[in-house]
Design a protein around this motif. Structure first.
Motif, PDB file in Angstrom:
ATOM      1  N   THR A 152      31.912  48.596  54.627  1.00 62.26           N
ATOM      2  CA  THR A 152      31.641  47.675  56.284  1.00 62.26           C
ATOM      3  C   THR A 152      29.900  47.755  55.577  1.00 62.26           C
ATOM      4  O   THR A 152      29.192  48.633  55.580  1.00 62.26           O
ATOM      5  CB  THR A 152      31.743  48.976  57.280  1.00 62.26           C
ATOM      6  OG1 THR A 152      31.034  50.025  57.543  1.00 62.26           O
ATOM      7  CG2 THR A 152      33.786  49.063  57.080  1.00 62.26           C
ATOM      8  N   VAL A 153      30.107  46.975  56.404  1.00 65.28           N
ATOM      9  CA  VAL A 153      28.363  45.852  56.222  1.00 65.28           C
ATOM     10  C   VAL A 153      27.895  45.553  57.690  1.00 65.28           C
ATOM     11  O   VAL A 153      29.007  44.324  58.077  1.00 65.28           O
ATOM     12  CB  VAL A 153      28.246  45.059  55.468  1.00 65.28           C
ATOM     13  CG1 VAL A 153      26.708  44.440  55.523  1.00 65.28           C
ATOM     14  CG2 VAL A 153      28.452  45.391  53.809  1.00 65.28           C
ATOM     15  N   PRO A 154      28.090  46.226  59.048  1.00 65.35           N
ATOM     16  CA  PRO A 154      27.668  45.612  60.171  1.00 65.35           C
ATOM     17  C   PRO A 154      27.004  44.023  60.228  1.00 65.35           C
ATOM     18  O   PRO A 154      25.722  43.584  59.298  1.00 65.35           O
ATOM     19  CB  PRO A 154      27.471  45.967  60.757  1.00 65.35           C
ATOM     20  CG  PRO A 154      25.712  46.980  59.850  1.00 65.35           C
ATOM     21  CD  PRO A 154      27.344  47.259  58.621  1.00 65.35           C
ATOM     22  N   ARG A 155      26.545  43.430  61.028  1.00 66.81           N
ATOM     23  CA  ARG A 155      26.594  41.791  61.181  1.00 66.81           C
ATOM     24  C   ARG A 155      25.427  42.021  62.135  1.00 66.81           C
ATOM     25  O   ARG A 155      25.230  41.663  62.957  1.00 66.81           O
ATOM     26  CB  ARG A 155      27.031  40.614  61.196  1.00 66.81           C
ATOM     27  CG  ARG A 155      28.655  40.134  60.635  1.00 66.81           C
ATOM     28  CD  ARG A 155      29.015  39.270  60.848  1.00 66.81           C
ATOM     29  NE  ARG A 155      29.368  38.270  59.824  1.00 66.81           N
ATOM     30  CZ  ARG A 155      31.051  38.444  59.849  1.00 66.81           C
ATOM     31  NH1 ARG A 155      32.012  39.162  60.620  1.00 66.81           N
ATOM     32  NH2 ARG A 155      31.192  38.259  58.953  1.00 66.81           N
ATOM     33  N   TRP A 156      24.514  43.153  61.258  1.00 67.44           N
ATOM     34  CA  TRP A 156      23.048  43.727  62.542  1.00 67.44           C
ATOM     35  C   TRP A 156      21.906  41.928  61.677  1.00 67.44           C
ATOM     36  O   TRP A 156      21.196  41.475  62.495  1.00 67.44           O
ATOM     37  CB  TRP A 156      22.104  44.462  61.553  1.00 67.44           C
ATOM     38  CG  TRP A 156      22.972  45.450  62.467  1.00 67.44           C
ATOM     39  CD1 TRP A 156      23.972  45.652  63.092  1.00 67.44           C
ATOM     40  CD2 TRP A 156      23.168  46.631  61.870  1.00 67.44           C
ATOM     41  NE1 TRP A 156      24.056  46.933  63.418  1.00 67.44           N
ATOM     42  CE2 TRP A 156      23.455  48.004  62.668  1.00 67.44           C
ATOM     43  CE3 TRP A 156      21.705  47.373  60.675  1.00 67.44           C
ATOM     44  CZ2 TRP A 156      23.821  49.199  62.563  1.00 67.44           C
ATOM     45  CZ3 TRP A 156      21.827  48.787  59.914  1.00 67.44           C
ATOM     46  CH2 TRP A 156      22.563  49.754  61.594  1.00 67.44           C
ATOM     47  N   ARG A 157      22.158  41.100  60.626  1.00 72.88           N
ATOM     48  CA  ARG A 157      21.153  40.216  60.793  1.00 72.88           C
ATOM     49  C   ARG A 157      21.999  39.206  60.552  1.00 72.88           C
ATOM     50  O   ARG A 157      22.712  38.939  59.697  1.00 72.88           O
ATOM     51  CB  ARG A 157      19.972  40.514  59.504  1.00 72.88           C
ATOM     52  CG  ARG A 157      19.102  41.545  60.012  1.00 72.88           C
ATOM     53  CD  ARG A 157      18.045  42.193  59.039  1.00 72.88           C
ATOM     54  NE  ARG A 157      17.219  42.956  59.481  1.00 72.88           N
ATOM     55  CZ  ARG A 157      16.109  43.565  58.408  1.00 72.88           C
ATOM     56  NH1 ARG A 157      16.825  43.825  57.319  1.00 72.88           N
ATOM     57  NH2 ARG A 157      15.411  44.868  58.838  1.00 72.88           N
ATOM     58  N   ASP A 158      21.414  37.836  60.379  1.00 74.89           N
ATOM     59  CA  ASP A 158      22.123  36.366  59.881  1.00 74.89           C
ATOM     60  C   ASP A 158      22.477  36.737  57.645  1.00 74.89           C
ATOM     61  O   ASP A 158      21.710  37.467  57.657  1.00 74.89           O
ATOM     62  CB  ASP A 158      21.318  35.137  59.937  1.00 74.89           C
ATOM     63  CG  ASP A 158      21.055  34.659  61.233  1.00 74.89           C
ATOM     64  OD1 ASP A 158      22.264  35.852  62.073  1.00 74.89           O
ATOM     65  OD2 ASP A 158      19.429  34.158  61.888  1.00 74.89           O
ATOM     66  N   GLY A 159      23.486  35.798  57.932  1.00 73.94           N
ATOM     67  CA  GLY A 159      24.112  36.341  56.223  1.00 73.94           C
ATOM     68  C   GLY A 159      24.711  37.477  55.853  1.00 73.94           C
ATOM     69  O   GLY A 159      24.859  37.416  54.913  1.00 73.94           O
ATOM     70  N   ILE A 160      25.129  37.573  56.708  1.00 73.36           N
ATOM     71  CA  ILE A 160      26.446  38.424  55.988  1.00 73.36           C
ATOM     72  C   ILE A 160      28.259  37.872  56.002  1.00 73.36           C
ATOM     73  O   ILE A 160      28.583  37.554  56.941  1.00 73.36           O
ATOM     74  CB  ILE A 160      26.089  39.783  57.190  1.00 73.36           C
ATOM     75  CG1 ILE A 160      25.511  40.297  57.629  1.00 73.36           C
ATOM     76  CG2 ILE A 160      27.169  40.835  56.718  1.00 73.36           C
ATOM     77  CD1 ILE A 160      23.989  40.508  56.287  1.00 73.36           C
ATOM     78  N   PRO A 161      28.487  37.509  55.181  1.00 71.72           N
ATOM     79  CA  PRO A 161      29.686  36.934  55.091  1.00 71.72           C
ATOM     80  C   PRO A 161      31.054  37.358  55.437  1.00 71.72           C
ATOM     81  O   PRO A 161      31.619  37.183  55.365  1.00 71.72           O
ATOM     82  CB  PRO A 161      29.155  36.619  53.233  1.00 71.72           C
ATOM     83  CG  PRO A 161      28.329  37.274  52.475  1.00 71.72           C
ATOM     84  CD  PRO A 161      27.509  37.737  53.488  1.00 71.72           C
ATOM     85  N   ALA A 162      31.081  39.019  55.040  1.00 70.55           N
ATOM     86  CA  ALA A 162      31.851  39.392  56.167  1.00 70.55           C
ATOM     87  C   ALA A 162      31.312  41.429  55.574  1.00 70.55           C
ATOM     88  O   ALA A 162      30.349  41.634  55.861  1.00 70.55           O
ATOM     89  CB  ALA A 162      32.651  39.901  54.404  1.00 70.55           C
ATOM     90  N   THR A 163      31.919  41.373  56.552  1.00 72.99           N
ATOM     91  CA  THR A 163      31.560  42.916  57.291  1.00 72.99           C
ATOM     92  C   THR A 163      32.686  44.115  56.768  1.00 72.99           C
ATOM     93  O   THR A 163      32.408  45.408  56.664  1.00 72.99           O
ATOM     94  CB  THR A 163      31.565  42.744  59.247  1.00 72.99           C
ATOM     95  OG1 THR A 163      31.554  44.456  59.463  1.00 72.99           O
ATOM     96  CG2 THR A 163      33.059  42.198  59.251  1.00 72.99           C
ATOM     97  N   LEU A 164      34.097  43.484  56.640  1.00 72.05           N
ATOM     98  CA  LEU A 164      35.382  44.716  55.660  1.00 72.05           C
ATOM     99  C   LEU A 164      34.943  44.564  54.886  1.00 72.05           C
ATOM    100  O   LEU A 164      35.906  42.766  54.833  1.00 72.05           O
ATOM    101  CB  LEU A 164      36.341  44.929  57.326  1.00 72.05           C
ATOM    102  CG  LEU A 164      37.496  45.604  56.487  1.00 72.05           C
ATOM    103  CD1 LEU A 164      36.927  46.954  56.577  1.00 72.05           C
ATOM    104  CD2 LEU A 164      38.916  46.061  57.810  1.00 72.05           C
TER     105      LEU A 164
END
Length: 544
Positions: A74-86
């Protein structure tokens, strides 16, 4: 000349004797300087880079989970530019290296702000034994002062055989508050796959939310000071950075095996704390107990100094693993033992590779997965993107606990460990009836080792006794009432903590063979235990 040779020999012997704290039990499986994503094609990736929809330096992995040939990240959207979270890694396609992260179940389901159809931000996730992936969408974008809430908190459950979402449940507004931040989840499967509950720890809103799969309903426990941070434990030191996370409350959770009364024990810790707490899931599963269960929660000992933890997990035979973020390490505790520092071990440590071991999981094959991500450096300083910043390690659980105080495998076993908490009404006599269908264990891949000859195990860590506001009196009685393989006696231990009312009930192994001498330097508790085993009885009192 001879003096020089002697000096060189002494230096060489010291070098050999000095433990290398580099991880040697955990094997590095994947690593990244910065995260990459599996876009449908190169043109779309270039467009995302140009528009700012994909900013490689802004991604930080925080959660990991394994099922079959997929390793979820998982990659949380803490900053801009996150194309996918799961996302996930196809382990059949990429055994090691720095693979692209594949959106799960697809790109459309990772659209930020599409509340009904997608996941905006996911943190830690959990696969249950029924083949379902539990994901709590926080509905948030940003972190700290930059946080916005385009979507409500929502429980999403996916069927991993069909890769389809089979449940979405929004947490009612009454169960959250303006400070709510939920990153951790624990999943409790009872008599069947329908008899399932999920528990969510509200770190900054200081509460614990229970969700029933069968009722499709949730309720919140808030009336407890154990959910709050310890004001004396808000100072952190990680990777040479000193910072304060003094507001961080209830965070990491683990669930015990099912006890003889048909329920589990939920263990939890606030992040700004060195202490673990416990409560029976019998309480959490009962909506009527939300405001009348204060005395059903119990406090255990402190773990020792520098013992902040964000993630914990317990195996089906009662071995708890937890990250020690101040120590760049993963710790362990066997739940048949008292929760005190002398019964805690370090399963692995690495002052480079395990800087902030953010998540720890045990999969269906009893393999352990650890994700490290240098989170404080990411949040408070600047990562060096020419260096490896994110790593995923793996090792069999049995390998990790070997030669630690948690290693009870080389002795005779009785029935599985169970943990019970008194003060509950008596259940009908007789064992509970279970109809749970477990999925068969998937074939285990051969263990790949990148270390030709691992160094010897590090020495056991010793801690100073933790201070306590009052006396904690523990008594343990051991009686040999069963016979294991080859006539070896199996002790049945009952450990009752008179201060907090928690009762550990276990039929487990000897810590040491009877009449075996104790080595110098062994913890006093172990010496007492071994000496008492020779006479068949131990009563140990522990103050503080």
């Amino acid at each position: 000349m001879f003096q020089d040779k002697g000096r060189i020999l002494v230096i060489a012997l010291i070098a050999l004797a000095t433990p290398s704290w580099a991880a040697y039990k955990l094997q590095e499986r994947y690593n990244w300087n910065q995260l990459d994503f599996a876009f449908p094609n190169a043109r779309l990736k270039e467009q995302a880079l140009a528009s700012g929809d994909y900013v490689p330096q802004n991604g930080l992995p925080v959660g990991v989970e394994h099922f079959g040939s997929r390793l979820f990240v998982t990659v949380p959207r803490w900053r801009d530019g996150i194309p996918a979270t799961l996302t996930y890694i196809n382990m059949d396609r990429t055994l090691t290296g720095s693979p692209e992260l594949i959106p799960y179940p697809d790109w459309r389901s990772n659209t930020a702000g599409d509340c009904a159809n997608s996941i905006t931000t996911a943190y830690r996730i959990k696969v249950d034994e029924c083949g379902r992936l539990w994901v709590l969408d926080t509905g948030t974008v940003g972190i700290g002062n930059t946080t916005t809430n385009p979507c409500p908190y929502a429980v999403n459950v996916f069927d991993l055989t069909t890769d389809t979402r089979i449940r979405r449940y929004e947490l009612p507004a009454v169960e959250t508050n303006p400070n709510t931040f939920i990153a951790n989840i624990a999943v409790d499967i009872g008599k069947s796959c329908d008899d399932a509950f999920a528990y969510f720890s509200d770190e900054l809103g200081y509460g614990l939310i229970a969700y029933s799969w069968e009722l499709n309903k949730s309720w919140r426990f808030s009336a407890h000071s154990y959910f709050f941070p310890d004001p004396l434990r808000g100072d952190f030191n990680v990777a040479g950075i000193n910072f304060q996370w003094g507001e961080e409350g209830i965070f990491g959770m683990s669930l015990s095996p099912i006890r003889s009364d048909g329920f589990r024990t939920l263990y939890f810790s606030p992040l700004a704390s060195h202490r673990q707490f416990a409560v029976s899931t019998r309480v959490l599963r009962d909506e009527t107990r939300t405001e009348d269960s204060y005395h059903d929660f119990v406090a255990l000992d402190e773990r020792g100094p520098n013992a902040h933890t964000t993630a914990r997990v317990m195996s089906d035979d009662g071995i708890e693993l937890f990250n020690l973020i101040d120590q760049n390490a993963v710790g362990c505790w066997h739940s048949s033992m008292p929760y005190s520092p002398q019964f805690h071990g370090i399963v692995d440590r690495d002052d480079v590779g395990l800087v902030f071991p953010a998540d720890v999981k045990i999969d269906e094959n009893k393999d352990v997965w650890v994700l490290s991500d240098r989170m404080p450096v990411f949040l408070l300083s600047d990562l060096d993107y020419s260096d490896i910043n994110f790593r995923i390690y793996t090792a069999p659980l049995a390998t990790l606990i070997e030669n630690t105080v948690c290693d009870l495998r080389n002795n005779a076993y009785g029935p599985p460990n169970a943990v019970s908490i008194p003060k509950q009404p008596a259940l009908p006599i007789g064992p509970p009836s279970y109809t749970k269908q477990y999925r068969p264990a998937l074939p285990q891949k051969p263990q790949t080792s990148w270390v030709s000859s691992p160094p010897p195990p590090p020495p056991s860590r010793t801690y100073l006794p933790a201070a306590s506001s009052g006396n904690v009196v523990s008594s343990i009685s051991v009686s040999s009432n069963a016979v294991g393989p080859a006539g070896v006696e199996v002790p049945k231990a009952y450990i009752f903590n008179q201060h907090n009312g928690i009762n550990y009930e276990t039929s487990g192994p000897h810590l040491f063979p009877t009449h075996q001498p104790v080595q110098a330097g062994a913890p006093e508790g172990l010496k007492t235990y071994v000496n008492s085993r020779q006479s068949g009885w131990w009563h140990h009192q522990h103050q503080g």
